[in-house]
Design a protein around this motif. Structure first.
Motif, PDB file in Angstrom:
ATOM      1  N   UNK A 151      38.145  38.882  37.388  1.00  0.00           N
ATOM      2  CA  UNK A 151      38.981  37.842  38.001  1.00  0.00           C
ATOM      3  C   UNK A 151      39.295  36.749  36.991  1.00  0.00           C
ATOM      4  N   UNK A 152      38.306  36.383  36.159  1.00  0.00           N
ATOM      5  CA  UNK A 152      38.540  35.358  35.126  1.00  0.00           C
ATOM      6  C   UNK A 152      39.601  35.791  34.126  1.00  0.00           C
ATOM      7  N   UNK A 177      38.406  51.400  35.737  1.00  0.00           N
ATOM      8  CA  UNK A 177      39.174  51.790  34.554  1.00  0.00           C
ATOM      9  C   UNK A 177      40.653  51.486  34.728  1.00  0.00           C
ATOM     10  N   UNK A 178      41.184  51.741  35.930  1.00  0.00           N
ATOM     11  CA  UNK A 178      42.595  51.409  36.199  1.00  0.00           C
ATOM     12  C   UNK A 178      42.827  49.915  36.030  1.00  0.00           C
ATOM     13  N   UNK A 179      41.900  49.121  36.552  1.00  0.00           N
ATOM     14  CA  UNK A 179      42.060  47.668  36.475  1.00  0.00           C
ATOM     15  C   UNK A 179      42.032  47.205  35.027  1.00  0.00           C
ATOM     16  N   UNK A 180      41.065  47.731  34.254  1.00  0.00           N
ATOM     17  CA  UNK A 180      40.962  47.335  32.845  1.00  0.00           C
ATOM     18  C   UNK A 180      42.212  47.755  32.074  1.00  0.00           C
ATOM     19  N   UNK A 181      42.699  48.957  32.351  1.00  0.00           N
ATOM     20  CA  UNK A 181      43.890  49.457  31.669  1.00  0.00           C
ATOM     21  C   UNK A 181      45.103  48.583  31.985  1.00  0.00           C
ATOM     22  N   UNK A 182      45.275  48.246  33.262  1.00  0.00           N
ATOM     23  CA  UNK A 182      46.408  47.409  33.675  1.00  0.00           C
ATOM     24  C   UNK A 182      46.310  46.027  33.036  1.00  0.00           C
ATOM     25  N   UNK A 183      45.086  45.502  32.940  1.00  0.00           N
ATOM     26  CA  UNK A 183      44.910  44.181  32.316  1.00  0.00           C
ATOM     27  C   UNK A 183      45.289  44.240  30.840  1.00  0.00           C
ATOM     28  N   UNK A 184      44.924  45.326  30.163  1.00  0.00           N
ATOM     29  CA  UNK A 184      45.268  45.445  28.745  1.00  0.00           C
ATOM     30  C   UNK A 184      46.774  45.606  28.555  1.00  0.00           C
ATOM     31  N   UNK A 185      47.423  46.346  29.460  1.00  0.00           N
ATOM     32  CA  UNK A 185      48.895  46.466  29.400  1.00  0.00           C
ATOM     33  C   UNK A 185      49.536  45.095  29.600  1.00  0.00           C
ATOM     34  N   UNK A 234      42.653  43.923  44.864  1.00  0.00           N
ATOM     35  CA  UNK A 234      43.218  42.564  44.854  1.00  0.00           C
ATOM     36  C   UNK A 234      43.473  42.108  43.417  1.00  0.00           C
ATOM     37  N   UNK A 235      42.505  42.403  42.524  1.00  0.00           N
ATOM     38  CA  UNK A 235      42.658  42.009  41.115  1.00  0.00           C
ATOM     39  C   UNK A 235      43.879  42.707  40.511  1.00  0.00           C
ATOM     40  N   UNK A 236      44.052  43.994  40.829  1.00  0.00           N
ATOM     41  CA  UNK A 236      45.215  44.725  40.298  1.00  0.00           C
ATOM     42  C   UNK A 236      46.516  44.180  40.870  1.00  0.00           C
ATOM     43  N   UNK A 237      46.497  43.757  42.145  1.00  0.00           N
ATOM     44  CA  UNK A 237      47.696  43.143  42.729  1.00  0.00           C
ATOM     45  C   UNK A 237      48.057  41.867  41.974  1.00  0.00           C
ATOM     46  N   UNK A 238      47.024  41.088  41.639  1.00  0.00           N
ATOM     47  CA  UNK A 238      47.263  39.883  40.837  1.00  0.00           C
ATOM     48  C   UNK A 238      47.853  40.220  39.485  1.00  0.00           C
ATOM     49  N   UNK A 239      47.325  41.265  38.851  1.00  0.00           N
ATOM     50  CA  UNK A 239      47.844  41.694  37.553  1.00  0.00           C
ATOM     51  C   UNK A 239      49.303  42.136  37.668  1.00  0.00           C
ATOM     52  N   UNK A 240      49.631  42.838  38.761  1.00  0.00           N
ATOM     53  CA  UNK A 240      51.014  43.291  38.957  1.00  0.00           C
ATOM     54  C   UNK A 240      51.954  42.093  39.123  1.00  0.00           C
ATOM     55  N   UNK A 241      51.498  41.056  39.832  1.00  0.00           N
ATOM     56  CA  UNK A 241      52.328  39.859  39.995  1.00  0.00           C
ATOM     57  C   UNK A 241      52.568  39.186  38.640  1.00  0.00           C
ATOM     58  N   UNK A 242      51.517  39.138  37.812  1.00  0.00           N
ATOM     59  CA  UNK A 242      51.662  38.525  36.478  1.00  0.00           C
ATOM     60  C   UNK A 242      52.603  39.363  35.612  1.00  0.00           C
TER      61      UNK A 242
END
Lengths: 125, 133
Positions: free
Chosen positions: A105-106, A40-48, B41-49
């Motif tokens: 990842x995509x 959920x954190x990852x999805x939220x960060x991606x949406x932000x 790792x994916x979140x680290x990539x998101x933070x860099x972006x």
């Protein structure tokens, strides 16, 4: 010699050649919940990230960048609502992490390419 | 040559087979810990972006030199590569867990630290040299 090496300290059902923490029959406890929260954190960060990039694209007056960011953000939001609650049931032993990890990842790669395009657009102005 | 495990019977259609076709089912806690590491790792990539997008936005708002835009582009592309590494490291670690082998060393960590150090030193140098007297 540690205490775990002494036969008297070993659990009765513990095989001598097994690592003390390796107990496949033991319930995973809060690990499933922690993993679900990580998703959920990852999805939220991606949406932000999509929102920030879309906002930047609007300032740059780059409609394709804005549309791409918005589409990615909406896809992530819909996918998160549908897919994430179905996962991480502790009793689901046959699950595979690969498809969702590939999608995550995509999405980040797509976001990175869109972000780089926004940076190049700023560079060329 | 490692034979498919007893648990990997005909009903097990999980992909990729290069992971789920070898070894035996590990403790689910270790599998989930591996999954969380990949997500980190994916979140680290998101933070860099996000950092790259923020940098190019600040550069545009404050009329700063275009070199910051170049740093932002590199940061965004490196963020994408970091996510790819998360996927690859999950693959390697899950395979090692199933085969009861030692976990692979996190070699990408040194690249990430090196990149962050270069960006941090570069931006600090830029801030010092461009500061008003």
């Amino acid at each position: 010699v540690t205490s775990a090496d002494r036969p008297a300290d070993r659990l009765p059902d513990e095989a001598p050649d097994r690592h003390p923490d390796d107990r496949p029959d033991e319930p995973p406890g809060a690990a499933g919940e922690r993993t679900a929260l990580a998703w959920q954190r990852t999805a939220l960060l991606a949406m932000v990230g999509c929102f920030l990039l879309g906002y930047r694209a609007l300032i740059l007056r780059e409609p394709w960048l804005a549309i791409g960011s918005a589409a990615l953000g909406v896809a992530l939001a819909v996918g998160s609502v549908i897919a994430l609650p179905l996962r991480h049931n502790a009793s689901d032993a046959g699950r595979s992490e690969w498809p969702l990890l590939m999608i995550a990842a995509g999405s980040v790669i797509a976001l990175g390419v869109l972000g780089a395009a926004a940076g190049i657009s700023s560079l060329t102005r | 040559m490692v034979e498919p495990s007893d648990s990997a019977d005909t009903a097990d259609r999980r992909r990729p087979r290069s992971v789920y076709g070898v070894g035996s089912e590990p403790d689910p806690r270790w599998s989930m810990a591996n999954e969380r590491t990949a997500l980190a790792w994916v979140r680290t990539g998101l933070a860099l972006i996000a950092g790259g997008v923020a940098l190019t936005s600040v550069a545009a708002l404050s009329d700063l030199p275009t070199v910051l835009d170049a740093v932002a582009v590199v940061s965004c592309l490196f963020g994408g590569l970091t996510a790819v590494n998360g996927l690859a490291s999950w693959h390697r670690a899950e395979r090692a867990l199933r085969l009861r082998e030692p976990l692979p060393a996190p070699t990408a960590l040194r690249w990430l630290v090196g990149f962050l150090m270069i960006v941090a030193i570069g931006l600090a140098w830029y801030a010092i040299t461009q500061a008003p007297a």
